[in-house]
Every structure is written in C-alpha cells, then in structure tokens.
Design a protein around this motif. Sequence first.
Motif, PDB file in Angstrom:
ATOM      1  N   THR A  42       0.696  -1.167  -0.005  1.00 12.41           N
ATOM      2  CA  THR A  42       0.050   0.078  -0.067  1.00 12.41           C
ATOM      3  C   THR A  42       0.880   1.265  -0.019  1.00 12.41           C
ATOM      4  O   THR A  42       0.402   2.141  -0.340  1.00 12.41           O
ATOM      5  N   HIS A  70      -3.420   7.215   0.325  1.00 12.47           N
ATOM      6  CA  HIS A  70      -2.766   6.610  -0.818  1.00 12.47           C
ATOM      7  C   HIS A  70      -3.505   6.089  -1.646  1.00 12.47           C
ATOM      8  O   HIS A  70      -3.349   6.241  -2.935  1.00 12.47           O
ATOM      9  N   ARG A  71      -4.841   5.683  -1.172  1.00 11.36           N
ATOM     10  CA  ARG A  71      -5.734   5.160  -2.291  1.00 11.36           C
ATOM     11  C   ARG A  71      -6.269   6.367  -3.181  1.00 11.36           C
ATOM     12  O   ARG A  71      -6.247   6.132  -4.480  1.00 11.36           O
ATOM     13  N   LYS A  74      -3.486   6.947  -5.422  1.00 12.27           N
ATOM     14  CA  LYS A  74      -3.499   6.217  -6.783  1.00 12.27           C
ATOM     15  C   LYS A  74      -4.647   6.670  -7.773  1.00 12.27           C
ATOM     16  O   LYS A  74      -4.428   6.561  -9.027  1.00 12.27           O
ATOM     17  N   GLN A  75      -5.621   6.951  -7.273  1.00 13.22           N
ATOM     18  CA  GLN A  75      -6.772   7.373  -8.058  1.00 13.22           C
ATOM     19  C   GLN A  75      -6.184   8.437  -8.923  1.00 13.22           C
ATOM     20  O   GLN A  75      -6.871   8.565 -10.131  1.00 13.22           O
ATOM     21  N   SER A  77      -3.457   9.541  -9.487  1.00 12.53           N
ATOM     22  CA  SER A  77      -2.368   9.429 -10.434  1.00 12.53           C
ATOM     23  C   SER A  77      -2.472   8.278 -11.715  1.00 12.53           C
ATOM     24  O   SER A  77      -1.813   8.428 -12.619  1.00 12.53           O
ATOM     25  N   ASP A  79      -2.825   4.975 -10.938  1.00 12.38           N
ATOM     26  CA  ASP A  79      -1.918   3.987 -10.494  1.00 12.38           C
ATOM     27  C   ASP A  79      -0.543   4.216 -10.682  1.00 12.38           C
ATOM     28  O   ASP A  79       0.315   3.206 -11.064  1.00 12.38           O
ATOM     29  N   GLN A  80      -0.106   5.421 -11.148  1.00 13.76           N
ATOM     30  CA  GLN A  80       1.597   5.625 -11.490  1.00 13.76           C
ATOM     31  C   GLN A  80       1.996   6.025 -10.146  1.00 13.76           C
ATOM     32  O   GLN A  80       1.269   6.330  -9.018  1.00 13.76           O
ATOM     33  N   PRO A  81       3.346   5.706  -9.768  1.00 11.99           N
ATOM     34  CA  PRO A  81       3.977   6.244  -8.716  1.00 11.99           C
ATOM     35  C   PRO A  81       4.079   7.829  -8.353  1.00 11.99           C
ATOM     36  O   PRO A  81       4.285   8.142  -7.302  1.00 11.99           O
ATOM     37  N   ASN A 125       5.838  12.302  -5.660  1.00  9.28           N
ATOM     38  CA  ASN A 125       5.430  11.174  -5.077  1.00  9.28           C
ATOM     39  C   ASN A 125       4.379  11.036  -3.910  1.00  9.28           C
ATOM     40  O   ASN A 125       4.163  12.034  -3.294  1.00  9.28           O
ATOM     41  N   PHE A 126       4.072   9.872  -3.497  1.00  6.33           N
ATOM     42  CA  PHE A 126       3.069  10.079  -2.191  1.00  6.33           C
ATOM     43  C   PHE A 126       3.945  10.401  -1.145  1.00  6.33           C
ATOM     44  O   PHE A 126       3.045  11.284  -0.367  1.00  6.33           O
TER      45      PHE A 126
END
Lengths: 255, 898
Positions: A42, A70-71, A74-75, A77, A79-81, A125-126
């Motif tokens: 995750t 994080h969810r 991902k939404q 992006s 699903d990209q980092p 990034n995240f």
Amino acid sequence: MSVRVVNDTAVLEAQAALQLDFRGLLRFLYLSFLYCQMDVATVPSLEVLPSPQNHIELNVVSSDQIEQLHRRFKQLSGDQPTIRKENFNNVPDLELNPIRSKIVRAFFDNRNLRKGPSGLADEINFEDFLTIMSYFRPIDTTLGEEQVELSRKEKLKFLFHMYDSDSDGRITLEEYRNVVEELLSGNPHIEKESARSIADGAMMEAASVCVGQMEPDQVYEGITFEDFLKIWQGIDIETKMHIRFLNMETIALCH
Amino acid sequence: MLGAAMLLFWLPLVGAGATDKPTQESVPLGEPPPGLALFRWQWHEVEAPYLVALWILVASLAKIVFHLSRKVTSLVPESCLLILLGLVLGGIVLAVAKKAEYQLEPGTFFLFLLPPIVLDSGYFMPSRLFFDNLGAILTYAVVGTLWNAFTTGVALWGLQQAGLVAPRVQAGLLDFLLFGSLISAVDPVAVLAVFEEVHVNETLFIIVFGESLLNDAVTVVLYKVCNSFVEMGSANVQATDYLKGIASLFVVSLGGAAVGLVFAFLLALTTRFTKRVRIIEPLLVFLLAYAAYLTAEMASLSAILAVTMCGLGCKKYVEANISHKSRTAVKYTMKTLASCAETVIFMLLGISAVDSSKWAWDSGLVLGTLFFILFFRALGVVLQTWVLNQFRLVPLDKIDQVVMSYGGLRGAVAFALVILLDRTKVPAKDYFVATTIVVVFFTVIVQGLTIKPLVKWLRVKRSDHHKPTLNQELHEHTFDHILAAVEDVVGHHGYHYWRDRWEQFDKKYLSQLLMRRSAYRIRDQIWDVYYRLNIRDAISFVDQGGHVLSSTGLTLPSMPSRNSVAETSVTNLLRESGSGACLDLQVIDTVRSGRDREDAVMHHLLCGGLYKPRRRYKASCGRHFISEDAQERQDKEVFQQNMKRRLESFKSTKHNICFTKSKPRPRKTGHKKKDGVANPEATNGKPPRDLGFQDTGAVILTVESEEEEESDSSETEKEDDEGIIFVARATSEVLQEGKVSGSLEVCPSPRIIPPSPTCAEKELPWKSGQGDLAVYVSSETTKIVPVDMQTGWNQSISSLESLASPPCTQPPTLTRLPPHPLGMEETQVPLDMSSDPRSSFAFPPSLAKAGRSRSESSADIPQQQELQPLMGHKDHTHLSPGTANSHWCIQFNRGGRL
C-alpha cells in the motif's frame, strides 16, 4: 516485516532534528510501529527510510489516513507512482476554484516540499503528497507554546509561498496584484483595475503595519515573511488552515 | 438619581386617578348638551398608547441615568439595574394603587417585545461564525435543552417524593416535567444583555448565544407537549402521543426555519425592486420579518427560529439591494427597537415580581430548582463538550465550559411561559411562578454580576476588537479556497467542500435572482471591505476637517483650534489606530521652509479634502423620495478624492516596486532635486508611472454602476455627480485657450501646466507624477517652461482630448496627463531656470482667481481672496496662521453642511 524505521540512531536523529518532547517521541514510536504494520504494497513509495522531516506527518497523520490518502493518490495518478500537474485536471471540483492554478502549483513547489529554496518539481510522489497534506493538519495545542508557534509558522509559510511566486522571499506588489486578480476572477464584472487597486490598498496597509512611519524616500519593496507574520499577529488561524478529516481516526472517504 | 424617572412614573398614575373622577361624574352630568369646551381632558382616549410611550420613556431615561456613572455600569450589568428599578417601581405602584399593575403580559411579551430582539440578533448575527459552529450550537440547543428539561423535572419530582418539597405543592411527574421544560431554556434576551458587556471570545459567545436562540424550538415543543399531556391527564396519554411529541419537535423546528427562509427569500426579492421607492426599504425589512414571526406563531411553529433564520438569510441580499441610507436606517431602527424592548422587558420583570398575589413560596422547591438547574446545566455542558471535542478542530477547554455553564441565564421567556400556565390544570402554578421569578432573578442578578469577574479571573480568552483589514480579508479568502481545493484533491467532502458548493450555487443562481443587477455585478466581499475601509478613511478625514496633519504630530501653528477638536473626536481614534491615509502625510515633517510648507499644505488641503459645494438645480423635498442629496454626493466625492490620495501615497512611496526592473530609484533622485541639485533627467521616472497606473479606474467602478442604476436620474444630477472629472475637463478647456492665446504670460490658468517639479510637488512627494490638482494649481511653472514647449503641449492636448472624447465612460482617465509632454518638458527645461524654482514661485492672483472661478465654485471665492495676499508675499515664512486656519475651517464646515 523488516525493521526499517525503529533503530536508535534514527530516533535520536529525529529527536535532535525535531526537538521532540518526550510525549512526541512516544507518539513517534507508536506511529512508527503502526507504520511498520502496514502492508508494503500500500505504500510503495515509502520503502526508503523516511528522512527526519517526514516524521512530522507521521507524527500526526495516522496510518488509516495514510492508507486512505494513498488510495486517493493512486486514483489521482492513475496507478502511477507519481502525480504530475496534469493529473489535477481530473479533479472536476477544482475547476471552479478561482485560484486553482496557484494551489496546484503549491503542490509542486520545492519550498513546500522542503526540497529546495525555489523552483518547481515536475512530479511528486506519495511522500511529497503527504508532506503537502501535513500542512493542513490541526495544531495540537497540547504540545506546548513553541510547537504551536512552529506549526503556525509552517502554515503561514505555505500561504506565503503561494503569494511569493518568484521565491525571492518577498511578496512584491506585482505578485500581490496577481493573487488578488485571481481571487476576484470568479466575478467577471469586477475589472482588473479594481483588483489592482485592492492589491495596492492592501500593500499600503501592509506597509503601514510593518514599517509604520515611512521616510519620504523610503521604499517598501514587498512583504517579507516577517512582515507577513506581523500582519497575521493576533489572528487565530486555528480554524483556518485545517482539514477536519486529517484529525479523525477513520473516515470512509474514498469512493 | 431616580428622581426624574419617578416623576414621570407618577404621571400616568396621577392621570389615571384624575381621570377616573371626571368620567364617572360626566355620566350623571351628561344631560345638558355640552357646550363648546375650551379645554377638554381626554385621558382615557389616549391612555393605552400614552402609557406605552411613558413606560418606554421611563425605561430610556433610566438607562441614561445608569450610564451617567461609568463605574456602576462597568460593575453591574444593565439588566440587573433595570430589574432592580422595576422592583422599586413595582413597589411604588403597589403602594399607590393598592394593586399590582403594569405587569409583563405574556401576550405583549411574545407579540411585541420579543420579536425586535430576536430580529436584531438574527440580522446582525455573524453568519460565518454561526455556521462554522453550527454543530456545537445545535447540540447544545437540542440535546442540552432536552437534557436540562428532563433531568430537572425528574430530579424535582424525586425531591418531592423524598418529602423535601412541602406537600401543599400538588404536582405530579408531568407537572414537574412541564416546569422543567420551561425553566430549562437559556434565554436569548438575558444572555445577550449580559454577554454583550462581558466580551468573551467570539466562539464562546456564538455558542452560548446561538444556543439560546435555537433552543426556542425545543422549549416550545416541550412546553406544548407537556402542557397538553398535563391537560389530558397522565392516564390518557398513549404511546402514540409520545411519538407525536417527538415528531412535533421536527415539525416545529424545521417548520419555523422554513417559514423564516421563505420570508427571507420574499424580503430579498422585494428589495430588489425598490429602486424608485427607496424610502420604504427599511420598513419592508421590519414588516416581512415581523410577518415571518407572526406566521410562525400562527402555525404554532417556532417563531424565534423563524425570525432568526429570516434575519440570517436575507441580510446578504438585502444589504446589497438597499441604499446606503436605508442600511443605516435599518441598523439603527433595529438596534433602537431591540434595546427598547430589552429595557422594558427587564423593568417589567422587576415590576411583575412585586405582585405577591400571583406566587406562593416554597423553600424546598425554590432551592431545589436553583441547585438542579445549575448542576444539570454544568453536567450537561461537560458531557456534551466531551463528545463534541472529539470532532471539533478547536476543542473547547475547561474554562470555556465553566463560562458556558455559568452563562446559562434564564429570563423573561421562562417567566412568560409560566404565567401562561392554566391554574385549573396545573394546581401548583403559584409555586412555579415564585420559583421561576427567583430563578430568573438569581441568574440575571447574581450570575450576571459575577460573570464578569469570573471571566476576568479565569482569564477567558477575550475578543480583541480589531477592525477588518484588507490583508486579512484577502488571506482568509485565499485560505477558504485552499481548503476547498485540498478537500477536492483529497476527495473528502467535508465542511469546506460544501461551503464552497453553496457559494457557487449562491453566486450562480440565488444572488442573481435576489440581487439587483448592479449590486450583483460588483458584489464581492473583498471589494466590500476595500470600499468600507476607504469610506471610513474618507469620513474620518473629513471629520477632522482634512487636518490629518495635525494629528500626526506635525506642529503647524495654523491649526490649533481644529487640533483640539480633532483629538476628542471618535474618528481621530479610528485614525490613530492605523488607517493608511495618514501614512503619507507624516512625510511633511521634512519640509524646508515655512513658506513652502504652507503652500504645500494649502494645496493639499484644498484639493485633497475639500468638498466643493456646487449649486443645486434640483430642489426636491418630496415625501416619497429622498433625493440623492448633498451628503451622499459629498461622501462619494470625498471618497474618491481620498482614494486617489491613498493610491498616490502608496505609489509614491512604493512605486519602486513596479519599476524594480527599469527604474530603480526615481524617488530618490526626485528628492535630491529638492535640495537644489537640479537634475532634468531625474523626473523621467514619472512618465512611466503615469502610464503604468490606472488605479483610479477602481474608484469609478462604483460610480459607474451607480450611474447605471440611476440612469433615469435627471441630467443635472448627473452633471453634479461628475464632480471629480470636472477638473480634468477644465484643464482641457483651459489648455485650448492657452493654445489660442499662444502666449505664456497670458496663459489663463496655472492648471494647464504639466507637472514639472514644483515646490508643492517636492514638498508633497505623494503628489508627484499624478494628474492631480496640486500639480495643476502649482503656479510657478508658467515661468520656467519655454515658449517652444507650447507646441509640445498642444500635441499633448490633442491626445488628451482624444482621451476625453468618449465622454463619461472613464472620467478619471482625464485626470491623468499624457506622459510624453512631461518627458519632453523635463528634458528640455533649461538647467538654470529649474535650479531655483522657488524664485519664480508666484501665484498670480488674477490667474488664480480666473482659474478658480472657472472651476465653477462660487463659494470658493472668498477663500481665494484670502489666498491672494498669502501668495503675494514671497518671503513670508510664516503666513498669518490664524486667519488662514479660520477661513479654512469655515470653508470646510460650509462644505460639510452642504
């Protein structure tokens, strides 16, 4: 689960860097522990040992929230980092925000990301995303005077950086006008002229607050961060720069 | 102290006594036809309204008397004093009339006394703060009131079961619940009266006060439900009745709110169309709000909630729609009515308590009630706060909780409700009345007296009254947008998200529907604040007779009289607390010679602050229209002048910002020049400045819109309204004349001269580089400008005319001079001439006169005549200050009165 975080040196380092009090340290340990419990999948971007500054948000943003964020990340992006500026175009609710571009910019501002004195990052990034989010956490008033003052400053700095678009440490008149114009851009009937004069008036006011009596040949070059703090003196921002959910344990927010 | 009040108070009694006899006598004596009486005494015909008026008068006089002593009012809340006064008056009435009179009737209270107070508080409720804390307010209002009512009722019943209440108090559980429901509600009137003097922080205030307003719905429902249960008898109450009771809570509260919102909508919509009948605007506000109250009352919904919502909902649109004057009227009328009603309520409460026939004392009940309401209030607050703090961003700390518990004042609502009880159905009514009176008196007097020291002692965060600043407003808007955006990004639909959505909706549909088009167009909060700040500055500037200088520590000998006046004025305080306008004026401290200084000051005052009275062509004194009279135009004009000043001062002190790239230090060089170093290139910084700033357009924004709005107003009016641009027009005319004459010496007015570095200009740096009056009026440049420059000017004129040719679209652009002649002039001015500008400084009296008289103001002439001798003497370092000053004052005052 590998031990990534909790070794003594890291903790000491963090303590030294952040001057955490004992309570904060305990919290840090506890959250680090929670953090270790999380599934690596995750949080793919957090495999590196978090640098000390990133503990700040670990300090407050709980693991649940990290997961939710994080969810969402991902939404956004796809699903990209990393997220790029264009990804923000996918947020339909943002469309109507008059200072949309400034806000999106703030997400990529190196100063806000604590990566450098100026410039813009291409993608975040995240971890960076969390760093930005940590600006919006509520002030924990139990942490004591200094800590409160510190986080207040952090929040104001975020705002200041948004105004100071050329990162020279000063909000010049041009920059201020720019912001006001954008703020007023929601109303098509208010002309640029008036936006300008409002900015001028505000600048004048700021000058009178910060400098007091001006010498005739003195020139007020712009609002520095110290002046900015002076303007904000006596005004509570406790409720003004917080997102409530960052304070709550769990909220089902992502669809 | 109370002598005056006493005297007035006796009047109706004496009158009543006196009139009783004639009316009784007149019946038997009525046989002979009454001749034409010279004097007739008709007391009973006017009795009712007369008494009402007298009561209000007595109350108001009492208020004045109380406030004569600052010491007393700072220690004792006004409500306490009024209740005590009421007790005294009630005692006197009892002693004189042998029966209690003038009581607080529930009907009067609910229909006439309560609505103004609620409307006032709803209308002036800080809506942002209210909605930010809505969750807490609703919790305290609904849960808290329910909790208080039930626990108090049950506890009292338990007390009775325990035998601590005398057996003569015949009441069952339902009776006690009924009593609990009416005694539990925090009273808005009492809370407002006490908390307004305490000045706790805004959040605390809005929570306590909002609770007291919104709990009305709960109180009404509880009271009605319990009352009907009592009337039905506890045996007949069925389960469905309880369900109905719960359902009615929703019906009453939501229904009341809905009624209020509907009327708010109607009110906003109506005021949209009052353009031609401005005079009834304030009336509409009151009528529709009152209609909302009565409608809700009629449908037995929560009337307080209805008026609160009406006031809260309509304010934004109404304020945008109605004229400035109506706004003031609404504000003052509302405040007056509310304060009247409040005063009368407290006084009547005191008087009503005297009537011993209505109440019966039972110590157990009274003490028990007092203890329980305090205890359960505190307990309820602590419990609810604990729950709320789990969700609140800014938790309410212990001190807040103490103040909230202690601030739960009971008041006239409870008293009116208990009087309304039916004695046949509620046998213990007399005991309840006594208890209610004691509770109300205790909370208002004891708690009201002690809450201030308590707040001080606990060091509760006080509200710091700072005026809204432009920066703050801007930053807060930015914050709002940031928060909304972040919530969007995160995908969290929280408070900011919905507020943002609501604002979008409001902007798109509601405002468009409910606001006048002109109002809608320029409607923006930031702009509003900006406008208000400027108006404030302008007004304070005018109030001081334009002598801002005197308040900034400049020792001008010519302004002593005005100075003393200014220091006492409120606006001076305002000014000292940091308005931007005086910022620039301190600069004048660096003035070199008295002569120059006086000139500069004169210039500045004359053209900056002076309102130029103009002849009015339209003399209207109709009842149905208030013409847009001098005051308003004056305000507008002064506002614009002031605006211009602000902007100029800003620019001149900070223009560097704009030229950081191209011209780093024009101002500095300009100042060097003042010291005699004539540097022709120095002022080159000005032309770009002239080009670069078009700020005055902002001023026009309102004017334009206003003119759209008033496009039907007469032509003369319009002409009058163009006051600001007149100068510019005059300039162009004069310029043309100059072109015709072609000779410098005959050049009719100094105004035509473009702004070369004049004395005045150098003395008043904020004036420089602007197409400002000061620049035009400055005279000596006539001499320095070479003849061949005339052609350059003429070119500039044509360009100016081309600017002017679209008439009225952008009037203030005319006041700006085209830049290029300046530049040309500056560069070509011979050094030797400009090196000593003062030597050529002369204000040709004839020219000045001509210029002035052309500027249409006949009233200015005496002043000009005053100026002439002053200007004539060159080496007059100290010009007779007294005369100049007195003239200036007179002049100004005249303008002010017009």
